[in-house]
Design a protein around this motif. Structure first.
Motif, short mmCIF file in Angstrom:
data_model
loop_
_atom_site.label_atom_id
_atom_site.label_comp_id
_atom_site.label_asym_id
_atom_site.label_seq_id
_atom_site.Cartn_x
_atom_site.Cartn_y
_atom_site.Cartn_z
N ASP A 10 0.85 -1.19 0.00
CA ASP A 10 0.00 0.00 0.00
C ASP A 10 0.89 1.24 0.00
O ASP A 10 2.11 1.16 0.20
CB ASP A 10 -0.92 0.02 1.23
CG ASP A 10 -2.17 0.85 0.99
OD1 ASP A 10 -2.25 1.53 -0.07
OD2 ASP A 10 -3.07 0.83 1.83
N TYR A 11 0.27 2.38 -0.21
CA TYR A 11 0.98 3.65 -0.18
C TYR A 11 0.97 4.20 1.25
O TYR A 11 0.03 3.98 2.01
CB TYR A 11 0.32 4.65 -1.12
CG TYR A 11 0.32 4.18 -2.56
CD1 TYR A 11 1.44 4.35 -3.37
CD2 TYR A 11 -0.80 3.56 -3.11
CE1 TYR A 11 1.46 3.91 -4.67
CE2 TYR A 11 -0.80 3.12 -4.42
CZ TYR A 11 0.34 3.30 -5.20
OH TYR A 11 0.34 2.86 -6.50
N ARG A 17 0.22 8.26 -2.89
CA ARG A 17 -0.73 7.55 -3.75
C ARG A 17 -1.07 8.39 -4.98
O ARG A 17 -1.11 7.88 -6.10
CB ARG A 17 -2.00 7.23 -2.97
CG ARG A 17 -3.04 6.46 -3.79
CD ARG A 17 -4.34 6.31 -3.00
NE ARG A 17 -4.12 5.55 -1.78
CZ ARG A 17 -4.10 4.24 -1.72
NH1 ARG A 17 -4.30 3.53 -2.82
NH2 ARG A 17 -3.89 3.62 -0.58
N ALA A 21 0.18 6.19 -8.01
CA ALA A 21 -0.87 5.28 -8.45
C ALA A 21 -1.19 5.39 -9.94
O ALA A 21 -1.34 4.36 -10.62
CB ALA A 21 -2.13 5.48 -7.61
N GLU A 25 -1.20 2.07 -12.96
CA GLU A 25 -2.50 1.59 -13.41
C GLU A 25 -2.31 0.53 -14.50
O GLU A 25 -1.50 0.70 -15.41
CB GLU A 25 -3.31 2.76 -13.96
CG GLU A 25 -4.71 2.42 -14.40
CD GLU A 25 -5.44 3.65 -14.92
OE1 GLU A 25 -6.32 4.15 -14.21
OE2 GLU A 25 -5.09 4.10 -16.02
#
Length: 294
Positions: A10-11, A17, A21, A25
């Motif tokens: 996770d960030y 993020r 992110a 993608e």
């Protein structure tokens, strides 16, 4: 990091993020059987367009799986012709990563279809219409068990591995295209991420024989590699000629059209691994397409 393999789950914060992110993608692309022989060229064009490979796998679908996939892809009605096509031969599933990959793929798909789709079935390449559908296709292709495509036929197959440095440089598609253009049948194809133990096990035959063995092991752990089962008459010895000399400088001087001359950098980063001994072709393919599947 510090000799440990870490998984990022996770960030740390919303700012990180928001910055990272979009670049990670992932979009899904399905290359159907009628465009299978163009897979290398398609992947090469996508690499040139700025996509990185996250996942890659050749599949053989049952009729039920083909209908399930057509539903995810939203190919419309009637879906039966496309489902029939999808289970008629090898399908190549591709996970593509780029900033804004969904929109980017939507912009590329028209040109790709114009060059590689057949007249009778338009969707020789298909992508999901929405972000959740992309996730569903990626899960279907890369997380579910499917019928194996590797034949593991002794004497008829050789193992080729596109080394991590060549994958990172975007040479997977060009290499696959060169192999198919040379007349080989690629009967299995998948991206793998080897840890040190797996790399040592696969390259064990070179320990104490090749001075660069330790560096070769480390290089195979630096990122994803792509393994292929290639088929031809007298496959191992024939494909060794296609791969070219181990020493890249020698390959460029004496065999400039070989894979190592085109995609290699030095003796460690020489573009591709290929099976050396005829009796090892099926064994090396089985390492990737059987042993590592469990």
């Amino acid at each position: 990091i510090h000799s440990r393999a870490l998984s990022i789950i996770d960030y740390a914060d919303p700012f990180t993020r928001s910055k990272l992110a979009p670049a990670s993608e992932c979009a899904a692309l399905i290359i159907s059987p009628d465009a299978y022989h163009h897979s290398g060229k398609i992947l090469d064009e996508l690499s040139t367009a700025g996509f990185a490979l996250k996942n890659l796998k050749m599949l053989r679908l049952s009729e039920g799986e083909a209908y399930e996939l057509t539903g995810m892809l939203g190919v419309g009605e009637p879906s039966a012709p496309y489902a029939k096509l999808l289970c008629s031969g090898p399908v190549v599933a591709v996970g593509l990563m780029a900033a804004g990959s969904l929109e980017k793929l939507a912009q590329c798909i028209g040109d790709l279809k114009a060059r590689y789709a057949t007249d009778d079935v338009e969707q020789a390449l298909a992508y999901a219409p929405s972000a959740p559908a992309h996730d569903a296709v990626l899960s279907f292709a890369f997380e579910h068990a499917h019928m194996p495509t590797a034949t593991l036929e002794e004497g008829a197959v050789s193992c080729c591995v596109v080394r991590p440095h060549a994958v990172h440089a975007g040479h997977t598609g060009a290499g696959l295209g060169a192999i198919m253009d040379a007349g080989y049948d690629v009967s299995a194809l998948e991206i793998f991420r080897l840890d040190e133990a797996a790399a040592k096990e696969f390259l064990e035959v070179y320990q104490g024989v090749v001075p660069e063995y330790n560096d070769m092991v480390l290089e195979m752990c630096t990122g994803p590699c792509v393994a292929l089962e290639v088929r031809a008459e007298n496959a191992v010895m024939t494909f060794r000629e296609t791969a070219g000399p181990w020493d890249v400088e020698m390959a460029k001087e004496l065999r400039p059209k070989t894979l190592r001359a085109k995609f290699g950098v030095d003796r460690v980063h020489n573009g591709v691994h290929c099976t050396d001994l005829p009796e090892d072709g099926a064994l090396e393919c089985a390492y990737f397409f059987d042993l590592l599947q469990t």
